[in-house]
Structures are given as structure tokens and as C-alpha cells.
Design a protein around this motif. Structure first.
Motif, short mmCIF file in Angstrom:
data_model
loop_
_atom_site.label_atom_id
_atom_site.label_comp_id
_atom_site.label_asym_id
_atom_site.label_seq_id
_atom_site.Cartn_x
_atom_site.Cartn_y
_atom_site.Cartn_z
N SER A 237 67.59 64.09 32.50
CA SER A 237 68.93 63.55 32.22
C SER A 237 68.86 62.28 31.35
O SER A 237 69.84 61.92 30.71
CB SER A 237 69.65 63.23 33.53
OG SER A 237 68.92 62.25 34.27
N GLY A 238 67.71 61.61 31.31
CA GLY A 238 67.57 60.40 30.50
C GLY A 238 66.97 60.64 29.13
O GLY A 238 66.74 59.70 28.37
N ASP B 152 68.14 62.02 26.28
CA ASP B 152 68.95 61.61 25.11
C ASP B 152 68.94 60.10 24.94
O ASP B 152 68.84 59.60 23.81
CB ASP B 152 70.39 62.12 25.24
CG ASP B 152 70.48 63.62 25.07
OD1 ASP B 152 69.58 64.21 24.42
OD2 ASP B 152 71.45 64.22 25.59
N GLN B 153 69.01 59.37 26.04
CA GLN B 153 68.97 57.91 25.97
C GLN B 153 67.61 57.44 25.44
O GLN B 153 67.54 56.54 24.62
CB GLN B 153 69.23 57.31 27.35
CG GLN B 153 69.27 55.81 27.36
CD GLN B 153 69.58 55.25 28.74
OE1 GLN B 153 69.85 55.97 29.67
NE2 GLN B 153 69.53 53.94 28.84
N LEU B 154 66.53 58.08 25.89
CA LEU B 154 65.20 57.74 25.41
C LEU B 154 65.08 58.01 23.91
O LEU B 154 64.56 57.19 23.15
CB LEU B 154 64.14 58.53 26.16
CG LEU B 154 62.71 58.37 25.63
CD1 LEU B 154 62.21 56.94 25.82
CD2 LEU B 154 61.78 59.37 26.29
N ARG B 155 65.58 59.15 23.46
CA ARG B 155 65.52 59.48 22.03
C ARG B 155 66.31 58.48 21.19
O ARG B 155 65.89 58.09 20.11
CB ARG B 155 66.03 60.90 21.80
CG ARG B 155 65.04 61.95 22.24
CD ARG B 155 65.54 63.34 21.98
NE ARG B 155 64.51 64.32 22.28
CZ ARG B 155 64.76 65.59 22.50
NH1 ARG B 155 66.01 66.06 22.44
NH2 ARG B 155 63.77 66.42 22.76
N ALA B 156 67.47 58.05 21.69
CA ALA B 156 68.27 57.06 20.97
C ALA B 156 67.52 55.72 20.90
O ALA B 156 67.50 55.06 19.85
CB ALA B 156 69.62 56.88 21.64
N HIS B 157 66.89 55.34 21.99
CA HIS B 157 66.10 54.12 22.03
C HIS B 157 64.95 54.17 21.01
O HIS B 157 64.73 53.24 20.24
CB HIS B 157 65.55 53.92 23.45
CG HIS B 157 64.63 52.76 23.60
ND1 HIS B 157 65.09 51.47 23.74
CD2 HIS B 157 63.28 52.70 23.63
CE1 HIS B 157 64.04 50.66 23.85
NE2 HIS B 157 62.94 51.38 23.78
#
Length: 77
Positions: free
Chosen positions: A12-13, A15-20
Motif C-alpha cells: 500500500s506504500g 506509490d508513496q515510495l515511488r513518488a519519494h
């Protein structure tokens, strides 16, 4: 280079990791020329204005300036 290792976080995290990671890619792409005298000047200004070690030019972070400790920032003139 070998195969990637297992994902060590919840899916679930992802997409957030990829954005980071994408934000860091932009910083690394803008990596300055370390022989440029402007880099030396920036480091000297940081050393004069902020307490030692409070503001650091990140050599591995594409030249991004890392500020440490909000309370220490308030001590700047």
C-alpha cells in the motif's frame, strides 16, 4: 547487477515510495559541478550564518542543503 530483492514495505506504500524516489531523481539530475566556485561560496556562507553542522550541502543529495534542528535555525542572524 543482480535481481532486485523483495519489497520490504507494505504494498500500500509503494506509490508513496515511488513518488519519494522520483523527487530525489530530480535533485540528482540537477547535481551541480562540484568544481564550481559557487558551491564553495555557498558552503562558506552556510558556515558563517548557521551553527556548525546545522546546514550542510549534501554531496550525495545533488547539492541539496540539509537543515538540521528547527531550534538551531532560529539562532541564525
Amino acid at each position: 547487477m543482480g535481481a532486485p530483492g523483495p519489497l520490504k514495505m507494505p504494498w500500500s506504500g509503494l506509490d508513496q515510495l515511488r513518488a519519494h524516489e522520483a523527487r530525489w531523481d530530480v535533485i540528482h539530475a540537477a547535481d551541480p559541478d562540484w568544481d564550481d566556485p559557487k558551491i564553495d561560496a555557498a558552503e562558506r556562507v552556510l558556515d558563517l550564518v548557521y551553527d556548525e553542522g546545522n546546514a550542510v550541502v549534501g554531496y550525495r543529495e545533488g547539492g541539496a542543503i540539509r537543515m538540521k534542528g528547527r531550534s538551531r535555525l532560529d539562532s541564525a542572524p
